[in-house]
Design a protein around this motif. Structure first.
Motif, PDB file in Angstrom:
ATOM      1  N   THR D  18       0.858  -1.185   0.000  1.00  0.00           N
ATOM      2  CA  THR D  18       0.000   0.000   0.000  1.00  0.00           C
ATOM      3  C   THR D  18       0.895   1.236   0.000  1.00  0.00           C
ATOM      4  OG1 THR D  18      -1.639   1.284   1.217  1.00  0.00           O
ATOM      5  CG2 THR D  18      -0.191  -0.102   2.531  1.00  0.00           C
ATOM      6  N   GLU D  19       0.471   2.246  -0.700  1.00  0.00           N
ATOM      7  CA  GLU D  19       1.320   3.430  -0.803  1.00  0.00           C
ATOM      8  C   GLU D  19       1.310   4.248   0.484  1.00  0.00           C
ATOM      9  OE1 GLU D  19       0.383   5.607  -4.296  1.00  0.00           O
ATOM     10  OE2 GLU D  19       0.899   3.951  -5.635  1.00  0.00           O
ATOM     11  N   LYS D  20       0.136   4.277   1.130  1.00  0.00           N
ATOM     12  CA  LYS D  20       0.108   5.025   2.388  1.00  0.00           C
ATOM     13  C   LYS D  20      -0.535   4.189   3.496  1.00  0.00           C
ATOM     14  CE  LYS D  20      -3.821   7.587   0.450  1.00  0.00           C
ATOM     15  NZ  LYS D  20      -4.443   8.917   0.323  1.00  0.00           N
ATOM     16  N   VAL D  66      -9.531  -6.353   2.487  1.00  0.00           N
ATOM     17  CA  VAL D  66      -8.772  -7.401   3.166  1.00  0.00           C
ATOM     18  C   VAL D  66      -7.426  -6.824   3.604  1.00  0.00           C
ATOM     19  CG1 VAL D  66      -7.669  -9.651   2.930  1.00  0.00           C
ATOM     20  CG2 VAL D  66      -9.893  -9.230   1.852  1.00  0.00           C
ATOM     21  N   ILE D  67      -7.144  -6.949   4.880  1.00  0.00           N
ATOM     22  CA  ILE D  67      -5.913  -6.401   5.450  1.00  0.00           C
ATOM     23  C   ILE D  67      -5.178  -7.506   6.195  1.00  0.00           C
ATOM     24  CG2 ILE D  67      -4.930  -4.644   6.998  1.00  0.00           C
ATOM     25  CD1 ILE D  67      -6.558  -3.367   4.798  1.00  0.00           C
ATOM     26  N   GLY D  68      -3.937  -7.732   5.834  1.00  0.00           N
ATOM     27  CA  GLY D  68      -3.108  -8.677   6.585  1.00  0.00           C
ATOM     28  C   GLY D  68      -2.409  -7.958   7.723  1.00  0.00           C
ATOM     29  N   LEU D  69      -2.200  -8.681   8.812  1.00  0.00           N
ATOM     30  CA  LEU D  69      -1.501  -8.093   9.961  1.00  0.00           C
ATOM     31  C   LEU D  69      -0.486  -9.115  10.464  1.00  0.00           C
ATOM     32  CD1 LEU D  69      -1.471  -5.591  11.886  1.00  0.00           C
ATOM     33  CD2 LEU D  69      -2.962  -6.933  13.393  1.00  0.00           C
ATOM     34  N   HIS D  70       0.796  -8.738  10.402  1.00  0.00           N
ATOM     35  CA  HIS D  70       1.855  -9.669  10.808  1.00  0.00           C
ATOM     36  C   HIS D  70       2.078  -9.533  12.315  1.00  0.00           C
ATOM     37  CE1 HIS D  70       6.085 -11.497  10.216  1.00  0.00           C
ATOM     38  NE2 HIS D  70       5.198 -12.428   9.986  1.00  0.00           N
ATOM     39  N   THR D  71       1.418 -10.418  13.053  1.00  0.00           N
ATOM     40  CA  THR D  71       1.411 -10.351  14.524  1.00  0.00           C
ATOM     41  C   THR D  71       2.448 -11.311  15.107  1.00  0.00           C
ATOM     42  OG1 THR D  71      -0.366 -11.986  14.474  1.00  0.00           O
ATOM     43  CG2 THR D  71      -1.010  -9.695  14.686  1.00  0.00           C
ATOM     44  N   PHE D  95      -2.756  -8.231  -1.124  1.00  0.00           N
ATOM     45  CA  PHE D  95      -3.489  -7.250  -0.309  1.00  0.00           C
ATOM     46  C   PHE D  95      -2.523  -6.566   0.669  1.00  0.00           C
ATOM     47  CE2 PHE D  95      -4.257 -11.628   1.175  1.00  0.00           C
ATOM     48  CZ  PHE D  95      -3.683 -11.592   2.422  1.00  0.00           C
ATOM     49  N   PRO D  96      -2.924  -5.416   1.192  1.00  0.00           N
ATOM     50  CA  PRO D  96      -2.061  -4.684   2.110  1.00  0.00           C
ATOM     51  C   PRO D  96      -1.771  -5.484   3.383  1.00  0.00           C
ATOM     52  CG  PRO D  96      -3.834  -3.274   1.327  1.00  0.00           C
ATOM     53  CD  PRO D  96      -4.159  -4.665   0.866  1.00  0.00           C
ATOM     54  N   VAL D  97      -0.541  -5.395   3.837  1.00  0.00           N
ATOM     55  CA  VAL D  97      -0.119  -6.090   5.052  1.00  0.00           C
ATOM     56  C   VAL D  97       0.629  -5.115   5.950  1.00  0.00           C
ATOM     57  CG1 VAL D  97       1.365  -7.904   6.012  1.00  0.00           C
ATOM     58  CG2 VAL D  97       0.045  -8.349   3.923  1.00  0.00           C
ATOM     59  N   GLY D  98       0.182  -5.023   7.200  1.00  0.00           N
ATOM     60  CA  GLY D  98       0.866  -4.202   8.193  1.00  0.00           C
ATOM     61  C   GLY D  98       1.650  -5.065   9.165  1.00  0.00           C
TER      62      GLY D  98
END
Lengths: 166, 166, 166, 166
Positions: D18-20, D66-71, D95-98
């Protein structure tokens, strides 16, 4: 007559799941299944490593030695030995795994280069005399591989094979 | 020494996928994989028959003969030869299939009774000399079965085996 | 505005897994999932019927009615009601299944013809008002189908829908 | 009446795909599927992430984000952002991943703690108004999840929901 060639020795920087380093010479007398993989290669995770684990479970330890080889040729910073150690733990890989020694110029590690592997996963079959007998890149059906391994297990000791290609 | 026993001859009422009836005697010299199934047995459809088809594709026709055997022991009215013929067509079963001959009293067909099978699917391995060497009920892993079949393919001709158990 | 058309009534010669015949009219108020299959159609056995069973287990019986329809258009002698009964028993199909009524000339049964199905498996979604809202031939992903069914379950009662296409 | 509670904001150290940076507030109006995973968690790789990818492909981008989250809560040295970047590339996660922000004491990252997740994979459904509506730990069947997502997509704007639990 087909001359058989010795499998190249492997160059390993570090071992997991074994107390001491393993050499092809020390495994002489067993059929060796060498599973070359990268921990972030999807086909290795879904296909190659589970196959290697099934081989490890199916055949007797005196007949067949399954050896993993982490042949990192891309994403070197991501697939470090530290990451590999966690990977082996999480995926419950029980057989010995060596880290292929860093190569010269192009990022290909040394053993991968010596075996001229096309990519990962690659599976190499080495007979009881240390000769490389088959090398597969990508998916290998279990039925065929079970047959190939057994053919090497029951192979009679041929006088000409031990002399050839050394 | 383990004495080996001859595999019982099969009793077949009707054949599909072969021009003439097949006998164990005529297959002598090949490893025979006998896949006993029922067309309405879910485990046969999802597991046993696809395995038999993979064996049929993997091994050479001169080494291994795959034979299906329709061993109907329940739902006799539903699993008739007419239904079986459509089943074999729809599932594209390419290897020869025999219909096990109706049995005496309890609904168990004759060959199934002679082999003392526990149910379907059952897979029998018969060596080049006609001896029954393994019999599996239910799921068999491909890797193990590939090894078992190859062990019989490459088996040297032993003098004592041909004499034993006949 | 899209006009919605009533789903054709089904013509059923015989029912299984229900004490009395089921009609679309009597199911008004529920979302109906009609799974058209043939017992010897491999895609129905491996894909369509397990999907229908998952729908039957996932959604409440007051919201969704799953109905199987045996639409035999080939191998009529092999896929008789007698064979179907054994099939339903062996595959543990728990939802009601009707046998589509024999058709006129070309072997296509009556309901299959009325719905203009392309083959088996076919899955039809009918809303709480009896309108046909979707019809799928072949594989349908679970995620998409779950969404389609829920969209019909929660659909508000629109005044124009009940009037359209009747 | 069930009071609905706002989903906790997520704390993200770094974003991929994601760009932002993305915030829950900015996604208001869409159904949000939050897939919490670790790159070396086998169930995430074989099950959770492919499911998230299917959701990403199945639903319209205006309806579902859909948002991935690396927990990362274990193997912190092995599952670094550098390794994650290679992982996302190799597994073609689109998909975007935080990356969940490092936590205080026990190794649990901040968002994972705020959501009180039991482990990975965990999937959270957040409605168009920012309320957490479901949270699943481990395997979730596609059929059920498709239904749950659609129920949130088509949900009418209720006056009481926007007021509750804030």
């Amino acid at each position: 007559m087909t001359t058989l060639s010795k499998a190249p020795d492997w160059q390993v920087a570090r071992w997991f799941n074994t107390e001491k380093p393993l050499t092809l010479a020390a495994l002489r007398g067993k059929v060796v299944v060498l599973e070359a993989f990268q921990m972030l290669c999807p086909g290795c995770v879904s296909d190659g490593l589970p196959l290697a684990a099934r081989i490890h479970e199916t055949f007797g330890r005196n007949d067949v030695a399954v050896i993993g080889l982490h042949t990192v040729f891309e994403h070197h910073d991501a697939q470090t030995p530290t990451s590999l150690e966690a990977f082996l733990h999480e995926y419950r890989i029980g057989f010995p795994v060596g880290v292929d020694e860093v190569g010269e110029a192009n990022g290909i590690p040394q053993t991968m280069a010596a075996y001229q592997m096309q990519g990962t996963p690659s599976l190499v079959l080495i007979d009881r005399h240390g000769h490389r007998r088959a090398q597969h890149f990508g998916h290998v059906p279990d039925l065929r591989l079970g047959a190939e391994i057994m053919a090497l297990i029951v192979e009679p000791e041929p006088a000409d094979q031990t002399a050839a290609g050394d």
